[in-house]
Write an enzyme that holds these catalytic residues in place. Structure first.
Site, short mmCIF file in Angstrom:
data_model
loop_
_atom_site.label_atom_id
_atom_site.label_comp_id
_atom_site.label_asym_id
_atom_site.label_seq_id
_atom_site.Cartn_x
_atom_site.Cartn_y
_atom_site.Cartn_z
N SER A 38 33.30 95.92 -40.69
CA SER A 38 32.16 95.04 -40.95
C SER A 38 30.82 95.73 -40.81
O SER A 38 29.78 95.13 -41.12
CB SER A 38 32.20 93.84 -39.98
OG SER A 38 33.33 93.04 -40.22
N CYS A 126 39.23 77.06 -25.12
CA CYS A 126 38.59 75.86 -25.66
C CYS A 126 39.22 74.58 -25.15
O CYS A 126 38.51 73.63 -24.77
CB CYS A 126 38.63 75.89 -27.19
SG CYS A 126 40.24 76.32 -27.89
N HIS A 235 39.51 69.64 -31.12
CA HIS A 235 40.73 69.50 -30.34
C HIS A 235 40.75 68.13 -29.66
O HIS A 235 39.72 67.67 -29.15
CB HIS A 235 40.83 70.58 -29.27
CG HIS A 235 41.14 71.95 -29.79
ND1 HIS A 235 41.39 72.21 -31.11
CD2 HIS A 235 41.26 73.15 -29.14
CE1 HIS A 235 41.64 73.51 -31.26
NE2 HIS A 235 41.57 74.08 -30.09
N ASN A 308 36.09 72.47 -30.81
CA ASN A 308 36.58 73.67 -30.11
C ASN A 308 35.80 74.93 -30.44
O ASN A 308 35.82 75.89 -29.65
CB ASN A 308 38.06 73.89 -30.44
CG ASN A 308 38.34 73.90 -31.93
OD1 ASN A 308 38.16 72.89 -32.61
ND2 ASN A 308 38.77 75.04 -32.45
#
Length: 331
Positions: A38, A126, A235, A308
């Site tokens: 990247s 999370c 979630h 999340n």
């Protein structure tokens, strides 16, 4: 304030940048870093173009704070190198969560575990974050004895690969790279993370171990079942709590309503309760379906939902960064 985001091109990393902007965090210099593939990519932040650099170059830039979302392997390798330069590292992976020398932090609950000498800080999983947000005020008042948890976790918890698999399957296509061993579209998988020798999964063990650490309550009995559901974001969890002390439901509502970051949505007669679709892209944790468990003394059931990628990852990490700035950089 010089802040680095490591893993800035990923799903959570890009959300971290968004939350930093939304929260108006003062940044004199932003460093965006990622893996070698990247490097050189362009990211726009607050109207200014930034080019992705290598993690090694980011270390040499000596940021005040480095927010990591680059995976456990990268974190194990690079977080200590940042820390040696005096950088406060806030890591979103599982690499440091259970290290006795590293605080595992949800700022509303245990920011006090961060000291000036703490240069690696772990962001919890999370599914743990949203649950302990609801549990913390209740445990403080009624003393939790046991927890039974069932989670319904969205595919974004598996990153872009999970989202891609669901989207491809919905349109009858075969994903090139799969996040799950079975179809997730129109399906529910009782499987989150990798299976352990004891029959539980790594996601289930995180709920147990991280809750013990964050609440500073290793005596709580905890068991969990993690499921993956065909939902893009957010979630949901069904939580059954057994307290050591008796409670009144009005007290439960009051404690949750007054806890920072919690919104109670509990009017079942009008079909008003937390849902993944309404929690999506919000920073708060939503609690509803609050009711007594009549099968056990001092038992309670509730339903908790949160985005999340936000409170479960990016928002919590930025909140930690804001705490560090207030405590150690503001004169």
């Amino acid at each position: 304030m010089k802040i680095a985001v490591v893993g800035a091109t990923g799903l959570v990393g890009s959300k971290m940048l968004q939350v930093l902007d939304e929260q108006h965090v003062e940044i004199d210099e932003l460093i965006v870093a990622a893996s070698e593939r990247s490097v050189g990519k362009e990211i726009v932040f607050r109207g200014k173009k930034h080019h992705v650099i290598s993690v090694e170059d980011a270390i040499n830039a000596r940021p005040d704070i480095a927010i990591f979302s680059a995976g456990a392997t990268a974190s194990k390798q690079y977080a200590p190198q940042f820390a040696e330069k005096g950088t406060y590292v806030i890591d979103n992976s599982s690499a440091w969560r259970m290290d006795d020398n590293v605080p595992l932090v949800v700022p509303e609950i245990n920011a006090d575990t961060i000291t000036r000498e703490t240069h690696i800080i772990a962001n919890p999983n999370c599914s743990t974050i949203q649950m302990v947000m609801a549990l913390a005020p209740l445990h403080k008042t009624f003393d939790i004895k046991r927890l039974v948890i069932a989670t319904y976790q969205s595919v974004s918890g598996s990153g872009l690969k999970g989202i891609n698999q669901l989207n491809k399957e919905e349109f009858g296509e075969t994903p090139e790279k799969r996040a799950y061993p079975h179809q997730i579209y129109r399906n529910v998988l009782p499987h989150g993370g990798d299976f352990c020798e004891n029959g539980y999964t790594t996601e289930e063990e995180k709920l147990v171990n991280e809750t013990h650490k964050i609440l500073r309550a290793p005596q709580i009995g905890i068991t969990a079942t993690v499921c993956r559901v065909p939902v893009t974001g957010g979630h949901s969890e069904a939580v059954n709590v057994e307290f050591n002390k008796p409670f009144d439901l009005n007290e439960i509502h009051e404690l949750l309503s007054n806890f920072p970051g919690i919104i109670v949505q509990d009017d079942p007669t009008n079909n008003f309760y937390p849902m993944a679709i309404t929690a999506y892209d919000k920073d708060e944790v939503f609690v509803g379906r609050i009711r007594r468990d009549f099968s056990v003394a001092n038992g309670l059931n509730f339903w908790v939902v949160s985005d999340n990628i936000r409170k479960g990852a990016a928002t919590n990490a930025v909140q930690i960064a804001q705490y560090v700035i207030r405590q150690f950089f503001t004169k």
